[in-house]
Design an enzyme around this catalytic site. Structure first.
Site, short mmCIF file in Angstrom:
data_model
loop_
_atom_site.label_atom_id
_atom_site.label_comp_id
_atom_site.label_asym_id
_atom_site.label_seq_id
_atom_site.Cartn_x
_atom_site.Cartn_y
_atom_site.Cartn_z
N LYS A 194 4.82 -10.34 -10.40
CA LYS A 194 3.88 -9.21 -10.36
C LYS A 194 4.15 -8.13 -11.33
CE LYS A 194 2.84 -10.77 -5.64
NZ LYS A 194 3.33 -10.84 -4.41
N ASP A 206 -2.93 -5.64 -1.16
CA ASP A 206 -3.02 -7.17 -0.47
C ASP A 206 -4.03 -7.45 0.09
OD1 ASP A 206 -0.87 -8.80 -1.58
OD2 ASP A 206 0.62 -7.78 -0.45
N GLN A 244 6.43 -6.98 0.14
CA GLN A 244 6.41 -8.48 0.15
C GLN A 244 7.08 -9.08 1.40
OE1 GLN A 244 5.75 -10.11 -2.57
NE2 GLN A 244 5.97 -12.15 -1.33
#
Length: 292
Positions: free
Chosen positions: A52, A119, A96
């Site tokens: 990312k 997200d 994460q």
């Protein structure tokens, strides 16, 4: 049989975003800034986060990686999230997953500002998605929808089976594909490991999204001819023929299912790259909202 090349499509999307960023720079606008929090040293998580960060560099985004040790307390992580929530320079950020056992994942997701939740996991954004209101769509389902759309795969009125009921993929996927939208308007059935007569259901599917988390679960005898297959899973499977001792496999037994499929995503190189591309697209949306 046509391979749904997520790597190629994701690169196309990144190129489109990079052009958009160049335009922002030429107008003197601030470029998007994505932050990521990584707790611990899980190998897969480190790989995802690094991918990312590299993607941000490629397209001209600013990025910040906050790397925390695996003994980080829940309170410490909540403080980091608060700092990002209140930092006007950060447009969007992710935490994460998975997190260490001492941290309540749901509590962490709830603490993220919905306007920075690129997200798409916060209940506010999930609710807006369910009501078909403007929001950040969860990156993996968003990537699947984009892949279907760009390959011009007909979904309207089709029988779609989603294997798996997770909040990250299965449930949002079922909602999106049933809505009135491109790559939508489908009749959707959600099944899981406890479903009875599962094989009878999958054999009737025109499109199958496999996100059940069991390596090579879906086999050729469970699908009909010309089915479209989206494989979300990725697992390390022991393989003595490989130098590193393993190979990557999805939730679909590729060899047998690909004999019947009209379209199929590979593992790796299918859904994974699309997830990162759509995370970047959400971050661009967050920046544009802030500009307004």
């Amino acid at each position: 049989m046509i391979i749904l090349d997520g790597k190629k499509v994701s690169n196309d999307i990144k190129d489109e975003i990079a052009e958009h960023v160049k335009s922002m720079v030429s107008k003197g606008e601030k470029v998007p800034h994505l932050a990521a929090i990584l707790v611990g040293s899980d190998g897969a998580s480190m790989t995802y986060v690094n991918a990312k960060v590299k993607a941000c560099q490629r397209i001209g985004f600013n990025s910040t990686l906050i790397d925390l040790p695996d003994y980080t307390s829940e309170e410490e992580l909540l403080e980091k999230i608060h700092n990002l929530n209140t930092n006007d320079d950060i447009d969007g950020f992710i935490v994460q997953l998975p997190l260490p056992d001492q941290i309540d994942e749901q509590k962490i997701l709830m603490a993220i500002d919905p306007d920075k939740d690129v997200d798409g996991f916060h209940p506010v954004n999930v609710g807006r998605m369910a009501l078909d209101l403007p929001t950040f769509l969860p990156a993996t389902p968003y990537g699947i929808m984009e892949l279907l759309e760009r390959y011009q795969i007909e979904t309207s009125g089709k029988n779609v089976v989603v294997l798996g009921r997770s909040h990250i993929v299965g449930r949002p996927m079922s909602i999106l594909m049933s809505q009135k939208r491109k790559a939508g308007d489908a009749t959707v059935t959600v099944v899981h490991s406890r479903s009875k007569n599962l094989e009878d259901i999958t054999k009737e599917a025109d499109i199958i999204v496999a996100a059940i988390g069991i390596s090579e679960f879906l086999t050729g005898d469970m699908v009909k001819e010309d089915v479209v297959i989206i494989d979300v899973g990725i697992t390390r499977v022991p393989d003595a023929t490989k130098k590193n001792g393993y190979r990557l496999a999805g939730d679909v037994h590729f060899e047998s299912v690909s004999q019947k499929a009209s379209y199929i995503t590979p593992v790796p190189g299918g859904v994974g790259p699309m997830t990162i591309a759509m995370l970047l697209k959400n971050t661009l949306l967050a920046r544009e909202r802030h500009n307004k």
